[in-house]
Design an enzyme around this catalytic site. Structure first.
Site, mmCIF file in Angstrom:
data_model
loop_
_atom_site.group_PDB
_atom_site.id
_atom_site.type_symbol
_atom_site.label_atom_id
_atom_site.label_comp_id
_atom_site.label_asym_id
_atom_site.label_seq_id
_atom_site.Cartn_x
_atom_site.Cartn_y
_atom_site.Cartn_z
ATOM 1 N N GLU A 130 0.831 -1.274 -0.090
ATOM 2 C CA GLU A 130 0.048 0.065 0.144
ATOM 3 C C GLU A 130 0.771 1.176 -0.086
ATOM 4 O O GLU A 130 0.465 2.215 -0.554
ATOM 5 C CB GLU A 130 -0.949 -0.023 1.080
ATOM 6 C CG GLU A 130 -1.978 -1.223 1.411
ATOM 7 C CD GLU A 130 -2.542 -1.396 -0.136
ATOM 8 O OE1 GLU A 130 -2.887 -0.678 -0.943
ATOM 9 O OE2 GLU A 130 -2.865 -2.738 -0.162
ATOM 10 N N HIS A 181 1.886 1.981 -3.344
ATOM 11 C CA HIS A 181 1.070 2.545 -4.105
ATOM 12 C C HIS A 181 1.233 4.162 -4.132
ATOM 13 O O HIS A 181 0.936 4.920 -5.037
ATOM 14 C CB HIS A 181 -0.485 2.442 -3.807
ATOM 15 C CG HIS A 181 -0.947 1.270 -4.386
ATOM 16 N ND1 HIS A 181 -1.101 1.063 -5.881
ATOM 17 C CD2 HIS A 181 -1.342 -0.003 -3.843
ATOM 18 C CE1 HIS A 181 -1.515 -0.211 -6.093
ATOM 19 N NE2 HIS A 181 -1.727 -0.677 -5.241
HETATM 20 ZN ZN ZN Z 1 -2.464 -2.630 -5.072
#
Ligand code: ZN
Length: 211
Positions: A155, A158
């Site tokens: 995450e 990202h």
């Molecule tokens: Zn992802």
């Protein structure tokens, strides 16, 4: 119940740029609370174990993650133990800062809601620390290993415009149905040996990247 927002797929530039810091004055606002609620709805509807704001098209450094018993019901006790996969409650982190605590690599198949239908082996650090705040401005300082550490690395990537495909062992990339039928139950080291004859081929520019 409102409809969960659609998940942005790879190819969209929002997944390839660095997301913006959330200013302190936005904490505890309705706007931020609404964003977190939408992210949680999208994650649970997918279903997934983590989601970053850019995945619903929002350029902000916010992640949510949650793992539940029902999402790991197909894993054997041995597979759960090998992955360090344990349920943990819904957690929202604003402006997360991730540091590697123990860089010892752990390799497992990983997928992404923004790259639907595929999986690949990805090496992740075994233990990380994440600091930040909740959407209500409560401080967060989480030191964790195993599967939650993998989710956090995925995450936080990202938020910096990095996808798992930048870090994957490229030759293990496969369609979910093929990976699940042929490779997922095998020891990842064996998968790697079978598909990566030299055991060394890495994907793109993320190979050396930290947080
Ligand atoms: Zn992802």
């Amino acid at each position: 119940m409102s409809k969960p927002p659609p998940i942005v797929k790879c190819g969209h530039p929002v997944l390839r740029s660095r997301a913006a810091e959330v200013p302190a004055e936005e904490l505890r606002t309705d706007e931020l609370r609404k964003l977190v609620r939408k992210m949680v709805e999208a994650m649970r509807a997918a279903p997934g174990v983590g989601l970053a704001a850019p995945q619903i098209g929002v350029d902000k450094r916010v992640i949510v993650l949650e793992d539940a018993e029902r999402l790991m019901s197909k894993l054997s006790p041995e597979d759960r133990a090998a992955r360090g996969r344990v349920p943990f409650p819904l957690t929202c982190i604003v402006n997360p800062v991730l540091t590697i605590v123990r860089s010892e690599p752990v390799t497992f198949f990983e997928g992404c809601l923004s790259v639907p239908g595929f999986m690949a082996l990805v090496e992740r650090a075994i233990e990380v620390r994440v600091t930040g705040t909740s959407e209500k401005a409560e401080p967060i300082d989480w030191n964790v290993s195993g599967w939650p550490a993998r989710i956090l690395q995925h995450e936080c990537d990202h938020l910096d415009g990095t996808l798992y495909v930048d870090r994957m062992l490229t030759r293990t990339f496969g369609a979910n149905e093929e990976v699940l039928a042929r490779w997922a139950a095998m020891d990842p080291a064996e998968v790697r040996a079978k598909l990566h004859r030299d055991g060394s081929q890495r994907g793109g520019d993320g190979a050396a990247g930290g947080a």
